[in-house]
Scaffold this motif. Structure first.
Motif, PDB file in Angstrom:
ATOM      1  N   ASP A   1       0.892  -1.229  -0.069  1.00 45.66           N
ATOM      2  CA  ASP A   1       0.056   0.019  -0.033  1.00 45.66           C
ATOM      3  C   ASP A   1       0.997   1.437  -0.110  1.00 45.66           C
ATOM      4  O   ASP A   1       0.187   2.387   0.269  1.00 45.66           O
ATOM      5  CB  ASP A   1      -1.137  -0.004   1.321  1.00 45.66           C
ATOM      6  N   GLU A   2       2.150   0.990  -0.166  1.00 45.72           N
ATOM      7  CA  GLU A   2       3.143   2.310  -0.075  1.00 45.72           C
ATOM      8  C   GLU A   2       3.171   2.569  -1.657  1.00 45.72           C
ATOM      9  O   GLU A   2       3.195   1.916  -2.648  1.00 45.72           O
ATOM     10  CB  GLU A   2       4.381   1.982   0.455  1.00 45.72           C
ATOM     11  N   GLU A   3       3.111   4.037  -2.002  1.00 42.74           N
ATOM     12  CA  GLU A   3       3.406   4.416  -3.445  1.00 42.74           C
ATOM     13  C   GLU A   3       4.927   4.714  -3.765  1.00 42.74           C
ATOM     14  O   GLU A   3       5.450   5.434  -2.811  1.00 42.74           O
ATOM     15  CB  GLU A   3       2.508   5.742  -3.640  1.00 42.74           C
ATOM     16  N   VAL A   4       5.301   3.922  -4.765  1.00 43.58           N
ATOM     17  CA  VAL A   4       6.798   4.252  -4.905  1.00 43.58           C
ATOM     18  C   VAL A   4       7.120   4.378  -6.372  1.00 43.58           C
ATOM     19  O   VAL A   4       6.163   4.293  -7.369  1.00 43.58           O
ATOM     20  CB  VAL A   4       7.398   2.818  -4.535  1.00 43.58           C
ATOM     21  N   LYS A   5       8.184   4.441  -6.810  1.00 42.57           N
ATOM     22  CA  LYS A   5       8.488   5.188  -8.360  1.00 42.57           C
ATOM     23  C   LYS A   5       9.596   4.021  -8.554  1.00 42.57           C
ATOM     24  O   LYS A   5      10.628   4.032  -7.688  1.00 42.57           O
ATOM     25  CB  LYS A   5       9.188   6.492  -8.446  1.00 42.57           C
ATOM     26  N   ILE A   6       9.769   3.272  -9.965  1.00 41.42           N
ATOM     27  CA  ILE A   6      10.716   2.641 -10.188  1.00 41.42           C
ATOM     28  C   ILE A   6      11.180   2.993 -11.734  1.00 41.42           C
ATOM     29  O   ILE A   6      10.291   3.500 -12.482  1.00 41.42           O
ATOM     30  CB  ILE A   6      10.443   1.088 -10.203  1.00 41.42           C
ATOM     31  N   ASP A   7      12.561   2.662 -11.958  1.00 43.77           N
ATOM     32  CA  ASP A   7      12.936   3.025 -13.253  1.00 43.77           C
ATOM     33  C   ASP A   7      13.454   1.627 -13.666  1.00 43.77           C
ATOM     34  O   ASP A   7      13.997   0.937 -13.262  1.00 43.77           O
ATOM     35  CB  ASP A   7      14.253   3.864 -13.471  1.00 43.77           C
ATOM     36  N   CYS A   8      12.478   1.221 -15.048  1.00 45.44           N
ATOM     37  CA  CYS A   8      12.903  -0.207 -15.225  1.00 45.44           C
ATOM     38  C   CYS A   8      12.596  -0.351 -16.736  1.00 45.44           C
ATOM     39  O   CYS A   8      12.194   0.680 -17.546  1.00 45.44           O
ATOM     40  CB  CYS A   8      11.734  -1.102 -14.780  1.00 45.44           C
ATOM     41  N   VAL A   9      12.833  -1.545 -17.633  1.00 49.20           N
ATOM     42  CA  VAL A   9      12.515  -1.627 -18.697  1.00 49.20           C
ATOM     43  C   VAL A   9      11.424  -2.639 -18.888  1.00 49.20           C
ATOM     44  O   VAL A   9      11.295  -3.683 -17.949  1.00 49.20           O
ATOM     45  CB  VAL A   9      13.874  -2.334 -19.181  1.00 49.20           C
ATOM     46  N   VAL A  10      10.516  -2.349 -19.834  1.00 50.99           N
ATOM     47  CA  VAL A  10       9.173  -3.176 -20.005  1.00 50.99           C
ATOM     48  C   VAL A  10       9.798  -4.391 -20.755  1.00 50.99           C
ATOM     49  O   VAL A  10      10.030  -4.261 -22.038  1.00 50.99           O
ATOM     50  CB  VAL A  10       7.958  -2.578 -20.541  1.00 50.99           C
ATOM     51  N   GLN A  11       9.670  -5.612 -20.163  1.00 52.83           N
ATOM     52  CA  GLN A  11      10.144  -6.807 -20.923  1.00 52.83           C
ATOM     53  C   GLN A  11       9.118  -7.392 -21.912  1.00 52.83           C
ATOM     54  O   GLN A  11       9.337  -8.037 -22.613  1.00 52.83           O
ATOM     55  CB  GLN A  11      10.729  -7.797 -20.018  1.00 52.83           C
ATOM     56  N   ASP A  12       7.804  -7.519 -21.129  1.00 56.91           N
ATOM     57  CA  ASP A  12       6.688  -8.215 -21.867  1.00 56.91           C
ATOM     58  C   ASP A  12       5.594  -7.171 -21.525  1.00 56.91           C
ATOM     59  O   ASP A  12       5.183  -6.818 -20.389  1.00 56.91           O
ATOM     60  CB  ASP A  12       6.486  -9.575 -21.428  1.00 56.91           C
ATOM     61  N   VAL A  13       4.570  -7.449 -22.359  1.00 55.86           N
ATOM     62  CA  VAL A  13       3.084  -6.843 -22.177  1.00 55.86           C
ATOM     63  C   VAL A  13       2.082  -7.824 -22.475  1.00 55.86           C
ATOM     64  O   VAL A  13       1.893  -8.618 -23.535  1.00 55.86           O
ATOM     65  CB  VAL A  13       2.810  -5.495 -23.133  1.00 55.86           C
ATOM     66  N   ALA A  14       1.377  -8.130 -21.386  1.00 51.02           N
ATOM     67  CA  ALA A  14       0.050  -9.173 -21.922  1.00 51.02           C
ATOM     68  C   ALA A  14      -1.302  -8.321 -21.489  1.00 51.02           C
ATOM     69  O   ALA A  14      -1.157  -7.433 -20.339  1.00 51.02           O
ATOM     70  CB  ALA A  14       0.476 -10.305 -20.782  1.00 51.02           C
ATOM     71  N   GLN A  15      -1.939  -8.790 -21.921  1.00 49.71           N
ATOM     72  CA  GLN A  15      -3.467  -8.368 -21.866  1.00 49.71           C
ATOM     73  C   GLN A  15      -4.379  -9.496 -21.229  1.00 49.71           C
ATOM     74  O   GLN A  15      -4.193 -10.728 -21.255  1.00 49.71           O
ATOM     75  CB  GLN A  15      -4.097  -7.962 -23.127  1.00 49.71           C
ATOM     76  N   SER A  16      -5.168  -8.905 -20.231  1.00 45.37           N
ATOM     77  CA  SER A  16      -6.234  -9.908 -19.352  1.00 45.37           C
ATOM     78  C   SER A  16      -7.185 -10.358 -20.312  1.00 45.37           C
ATOM     79  O   SER A  16      -7.390 -10.046 -21.552  1.00 45.37           O
ATOM     80  CB  SER A  16      -6.755  -9.065 -18.336  1.00 45.37           C
ATOM     81  N   LYS A  17      -7.665 -11.549 -19.834  1.00 48.04           N
ATOM     82  CA  LYS A  17      -8.696 -12.336 -20.627  1.00 48.04           C
ATOM     83  C   LYS A  17      -9.737 -11.545 -21.048  1.00 48.04           C
ATOM     84  O   LYS A  17     -10.403 -11.487 -22.023  1.00 48.04           O
ATOM     85  CB  LYS A  17      -9.187 -13.653 -19.969  1.00 48.04           C
ATOM     86  N   SER A  18     -10.184 -10.219 -20.115  1.00 49.63           N
ATOM     87  CA  SER A  18     -11.171  -9.454 -20.597  1.00 49.63           C
ATOM     88  C   SER A  18     -10.818  -8.621 -21.315  1.00 49.63           C
ATOM     89  O   SER A  18     -11.870  -7.503 -21.838  1.00 49.63           O
ATOM     90  CB  SER A  18     -11.821  -8.976 -19.146  1.00 49.63           C
ATOM     91  N   LYS A  19      -9.720  -8.399 -21.578  1.00 50.89           N
ATOM     92  CA  LYS A  19      -9.152  -7.442 -22.443  1.00 50.89           C
ATOM     93  C   LYS A  19      -9.185  -5.900 -22.196  1.00 50.89           C
ATOM     94  O   LYS A  19      -9.234  -4.798 -22.860  1.00 50.89           O
ATOM     95  CB  LYS A  19      -9.810  -7.340 -24.072  1.00 50.89           C
TER      96      LYS A  19
END
Length: 133
Positions: free
Chosen positions: A46-64
């Motif tokens: 429940d803490e809000e944080v910031k990260i610098d990262c690389v997006v390796q994969d993007v997946a969509q939920s079954k409901s889209k």
């Protein structure tokens, strides 16, 4: 010295105004804590944080309607969850969420746990920014 209702009202009003002015002055200087994925633990839920990262994969939920981004900052990997409202906000800025794949991004979100895995839920559509291609 006797405290009357009138004096008490003035003291309360002045104290409230000082507090509101203090909030206005100091709120813009409050920044979200920037962390590395390896440092994320259950104590941060429940803490809000910031990260610098690389997006390796993007997946969509079954409901889209939601997206699951696998992000890596070199110290670890985790899921970044983008719900329907944040996805709509990102897409309203003429960006496709799938375009984030293989991009270096800055993400701000709230830490959660799902199936014993730490995850981050994106705070808003403006909380995901490409920092470098």
């Amino acid at each position: 010295m006797e405290i009357t209702d009138d004096k008490l009202l003035r003291i309360a009003l002045i104290t409230s105004l000082i507090g509101i002015i203090g909030l206005i002055i100091f709120t813009p200087t409050i920044e979200v804590k920037e962390i590395q994925i390896k440092d994320i633990n259950r104590g941060m839920i429940d803490e809000e944080v910031k990260i610098d990262c690389v997006v390796q994969d993007v997946a969509q939920s079954k409901s889209k309607s939601s997206y699951f981004l696998t992000v890596n900052d070199g110290t670890g990997q985790m899921q970044l969850i983008i719900f329907e409202s944040q996805a709509a906000e990102i897409q309203s800025n003429n960006m496709d969420i799938k375009d984030f794949k293989d991009k270096k991004v800055e993400a701000v979100g709230k830490i959660t746990e799902y199936n014993s895995q730490m995850e981050m839920i994106l705070s808003s559509g403006d909380s995901l920014k490409i920092t470098r291609k």
